[in-house]
Design a protein around this motif. Structure first.
Motif, mmCIF file in Angstrom:
data_model
loop_
_atom_site.group_PDB
_atom_site.id
_atom_site.type_symbol
_atom_site.label_atom_id
_atom_site.label_comp_id
_atom_site.label_asym_id
_atom_site.label_seq_id
_atom_site.Cartn_x
_atom_site.Cartn_y
_atom_site.Cartn_z
ATOM 1 N N HIS A 32 6.374 4.490 1.885
ATOM 2 C CA HIS A 32 5.247 3.800 1.217
ATOM 3 C C HIS A 32 5.765 2.546 0.704
ATOM 4 O O HIS A 32 6.801 2.521 -0.302
ATOM 5 C CB HIS A 32 4.489 4.574 0.172
ATOM 6 C CG HIS A 32 3.754 5.686 0.729
ATOM 7 N ND1 HIS A 32 2.517 5.199 1.023
ATOM 8 C CD2 HIS A 32 3.968 6.894 1.169
ATOM 9 C CE1 HIS A 32 1.777 6.530 1.646
ATOM 10 N NE2 HIS A 32 2.707 7.259 1.719
ATOM 11 N N ALA A 33 5.368 1.216 0.735
ATOM 12 C CA ALA A 33 5.492 0.132 0.175
ATOM 13 C C ALA A 33 5.325 0.085 -1.283
ATOM 14 O O ALA A 33 6.009 -0.628 -2.182
ATOM 15 C CB ALA A 33 4.783 -1.060 0.762
ATOM 16 N N ASP A 34 4.527 0.994 -1.849
ATOM 17 C CA ASP A 34 4.296 1.172 -3.043
ATOM 18 C C ASP A 34 5.296 1.794 -4.025
ATOM 19 O O ASP A 34 5.233 1.606 -5.243
ATOM 20 C CB ASP A 34 2.848 1.956 -3.196
ATOM 21 C CG ASP A 34 1.582 1.086 -3.037
ATOM 22 O OD1 ASP A 34 1.895 0.117 -2.653
ATOM 23 O OD2 ASP A 34 0.668 1.648 -2.903
ATOM 24 N N GLN B 61 8.716 -11.140 -2.429
ATOM 25 C CA GLN B 61 8.502 -11.350 -3.728
ATOM 26 C C GLN B 61 9.688 -11.164 -4.419
ATOM 27 O O GLN B 61 9.833 -11.600 -5.655
ATOM 28 C CB GLN B 61 7.336 -10.364 -4.142
ATOM 29 C CG GLN B 61 5.950 -10.973 -3.733
ATOM 30 C CD GLN B 61 4.845 -10.052 -3.931
ATOM 31 O OE1 GLN B 61 5.238 -8.702 -4.232
ATOM 32 N NE2 GLN B 61 3.633 -10.481 -3.778
ATOM 33 N N ALA C 148 -0.423 -1.865 8.157
ATOM 34 C CA ALA C 148 -0.770 -2.665 6.860
ATOM 35 C C ALA C 148 0.522 -2.232 5.759
ATOM 36 O O ALA C 148 0.919 -3.156 5.081
ATOM 37 C CB ALA C 148 -2.019 -2.078 6.382
ATOM 38 N N ASN C 149 0.749 -1.178 5.847
ATOM 39 C CA ASN C 149 2.047 -0.749 4.960
ATOM 40 C C ASN C 149 3.223 -1.419 5.266
ATOM 41 O O ASN C 149 3.763 -1.890 4.330
ATOM 42 C CB ASN C 149 2.240 0.840 5.026
ATOM 43 C CG ASN C 149 3.128 1.306 3.962
ATOM 44 O OD1 ASN C 149 3.059 1.310 2.836
ATOM 45 N ND2 ASN C 149 4.480 1.571 4.599
ATOM 46 N N GLU D 149 -3.330 1.426 9.387
ATOM 47 C CA GLU D 149 -2.758 1.766 8.011
ATOM 48 C C GLU D 149 -1.541 1.723 7.949
ATOM 49 O O GLU D 149 -0.859 1.214 7.006
ATOM 50 C CB GLU D 149 -3.339 3.130 7.562
ATOM 51 C CG GLU D 149 -3.374 3.339 6.146
ATOM 52 C CD GLU D 149 -3.824 4.750 5.533
ATOM 53 O OE1 GLU D 149 -3.773 5.146 4.254
ATOM 54 O OE2 GLU D 149 -4.250 5.606 6.275
ATOM 55 N N ASP E 206 3.529 -4.429 6.400
ATOM 56 C CA ASP E 206 3.236 -5.738 6.257
ATOM 57 C C ASP E 206 3.592 -5.854 4.612
ATOM 58 O O ASP E 206 3.976 -7.053 3.860
ATOM 59 C CB ASP E 206 1.698 -6.071 6.249
ATOM 60 C CG ASP E 206 1.642 -6.475 8.026
ATOM 61 O OD1 ASP E 206 2.570 -6.599 8.363
ATOM 62 O OD2 ASP E 206 0.484 -6.348 8.416
ATOM 63 N N ARG E 207 2.856 -4.871 3.631
ATOM 64 C CA ARG E 207 2.805 -4.876 2.256
ATOM 65 C C ARG E 207 4.530 -5.038 1.789
ATOM 66 O O ARG E 207 4.865 -5.673 0.939
ATOM 67 C CB ARG E 207 2.153 -3.685 1.598
ATOM 68 C CG ARG E 207 0.679 -4.026 1.791
ATOM 69 C CD ARG E 207 0.056 -2.827 0.580
ATOM 70 N NE ARG E 207 0.482 -1.566 1.167
ATOM 71 C CZ ARG E 207 -0.358 -0.767 1.823
ATOM 72 N NH1 ARG E 207 -1.490 -1.386 2.470
ATOM 73 N NH2 ARG E 207 0.013 0.347 2.205
ATOM 74 N N LEU E 208 5.184 -4.024 2.571
ATOM 75 C CA LEU E 208 6.788 -3.960 2.259
ATOM 76 C C LEU E 208 7.259 -5.458 2.411
ATOM 77 O O LEU E 208 8.137 -5.818 1.720
ATOM 78 C CB LEU E 208 7.537 -2.972 3.050
ATOM 79 C CG LEU E 208 8.928 -2.803 3.056
ATOM 80 C CD1 LEU E 208 9.264 -2.367 1.557
ATOM 81 C CD2 LEU E 208 9.431 -1.776 3.895
ATOM 82 N N VAL F 179 6.021 -8.422 2.316
ATOM 83 C CA VAL F 179 5.577 -9.221 1.334
ATOM 84 C C VAL F 179 6.316 -8.987 0.018
ATOM 85 O O VAL F 179 6.733 -9.839 -0.771
ATOM 86 C CB VAL F 179 3.973 -9.164 0.906
ATOM 87 C CG1 VAL F 179 3.552 -9.791 -0.214
ATOM 88 C CG2 VAL F 179 3.211 -9.577 2.408
ATOM 89 N N ARG F 180 6.611 -7.752 -0.424
ATOM 90 C CA ARG F 180 7.157 -7.264 -1.594
ATOM 91 C C ARG F 180 8.575 -7.726 -1.562
ATOM 92 O O ARG F 180 9.037 -8.063 -2.677
ATOM 93 C CB ARG F 180 7.006 -5.781 -1.952
ATOM 94 C CG ARG F 180 5.475 -5.619 -2.339
ATOM 95 C CD ARG F 180 5.134 -4.420 -2.804
ATOM 96 N NE ARG F 180 3.558 -4.231 -3.016
ATOM 97 C CZ ARG F 180 2.855 -3.304 -2.738
ATOM 98 N NH1 ARG F 180 3.385 -2.253 -2.372
ATOM 99 N NH2 ARG F 180 1.609 -3.190 -3.273
#
Length: 390
Positions: free
Chosen positions: A196-198, A250, A239-240, A236, A242-244, A246-247
């Protein structure tokens, strides 16, 4: 597949030494309660394993704790059984070593060895995960521009950030060690998360402090594609990813997705290239060497590629890359007297390897996955110094 292999391994590891010890010490005993209690720990551990099988939905931190508990029980019993069996064989060959006193001494020695092994396992579980080692290596090449002589690269790999406690100070410690080494460039060779990117969120502040003169660069590893978790849909999972991405941006890191950057010193430059994960099945293969190395002819090249098998499969025969940096193996997180099960799976599993004047360095990772333990294969921060070969 992972759970099936672990299940078979633990079935053998738990029941084989239990069967041997029961046969030798308890089979003729009159203590029926003791006979039943003897099997209780292994039965409980196997029942818990069955529970994990039925509720398995990707890598679970509690399963890692279960593995460590099982190893701390099964390994000492296995070692005791092996040494006991060896002692019996020796006493059969040498009759002078038979007798009650020798038997008691042998029992005491076996118990001591088993206890030490259990203590060592506990050290690996409690302290070994944060027993960070800085390894310094040198890579010489005649192709290196003179102005890059002494250029220092820090390599990190396989952080598996989701395996760390959210309140852990270990990641901050890693960042501080790297920054104090004052590298020219820092690279991360994949598997930042478990799935998980979270997982990154509690560590964003610390990881954003990672600095180097020419920046921090990263690539994707097999875990970063999140295939070890049951997603509701493929969209889904994507999308995970893509979030990784992006982070990581960041954090101030530059992700190399089948691309490269030029690092310059004066009028000279070298290439730092990175490919997406390229592994043998069942690991994903999204690496595109042609795209990553386009328009870099005649330059000294450092390639970041997560899986070390990529070196012999494609990098050596298809490119002129002088140095490849990889991770992935963890050296199976356990290495005893320099021996690891990883060497039976990966010919290049730990450290520097050469093919002529070209090199591969395999970093065994800073984190842990599946089971929270590091023994011998201590978490690694690598400092690679490039030198001009005369």
């Amino acid at each position: 597949m992972i759970l099936l292999r672990v299940s078979i391994f633990f079935l053998v590891l738990l029941l084989l030494p239990d069967g041997y010890l029961y046969q030798y010490y308890l089979r003729h005993s009159n203590h029926s309660l003791l006979k039943k209690l003897f099997w209780l720990p292994s039965i409980i551990l196997l029942l818990v394993l069955v529970g994990f099988i039925f509720k398995w939905d990707g890598i679970d931190p509690s399963f890692g704790t279960y593995i460590v508990c099982t190893l701390c029980i099964a390994i000492p019993k296995s070692i005791f059984s092996i040494f006991h069996l060896i002692g019996r064989g020796i006493s059969t060959i040498i009759p002078l070593l038979q007798g009650h006193r020798v038997s008691r001494l042998s029992l005491g020695a076996n118990l001591l060895i088993a206890t030490i092994s259990g203590g060592y396992l506990l050290f690996g579980a409690v302290k070994g995960k944060e027993f960070f080692q800085v390894k310094e290596v040198t890579f010489e090449s005649a192709d290196l521009p003179e102005s890059f002589n002494g250029y220092r690269i820090i390599q990190l790999s396989d952080m598996h950030i989701g395996s760390w406690s959210k309140t852990s100070k270990a990641i901050r410690k890693v960042v501080n060690i790297c920054n104090e080494l004052n590298p020219d460039v820092t690279v991360f060779t994949g598997d930042l998360v478990n799935s998980h990117a979270d997982e990154l969120l509690p560590f964003m502040d610390d990881l954003s402090q990672l600095k180097a003169k020419d920046g921090v660069f990263s690539i994707m590893g097999n875990h970063d594609y999140a295939t070890y978790y049951h997603w509701e849909s493929e969209s889904e999972r994507l999308a995970n990813i893509d979030r990784l991405i992006v982070r990581e941006k960041q954090l101030g890191w530059t992700m190399l997705m089948n691309e490269h950057r030029f690092l310059t010193r004066g009028n000279d430059s070298i290439v730092l290239a990175g490919v997406e994960n390229s592994g043998n099945p069942p690991f994903p293969d999204y690496g595109d060497l042609d795209a990553a190395l386009r328009n870099t002819e005649g330059k000294f090249k450092v390639l970041l590629s997560h899986d070390p098998t990529h070196w012999k499969r494609n990098v050596l025969p298809e490119t002129d890359v002088q140095l490849m940096l990889a991770g992935h193996t963890h050296d199976m997180q356990i290495s005893i007297f320099g021996l690891s099960l990883a060497q039976f799976i990966y010919p290049e599993h730990n450290g520097m390897y050469y093919s002529g004047n070209r090199g591969l360095y395999v970093n065994i990772g800073i984190g842990h996955v599946l089971f929270p333990i590091r023994l011998g294969a201590w978490p690694e921060i690598t400092v690679i110094t490039l030198q001009k070969k005369k």
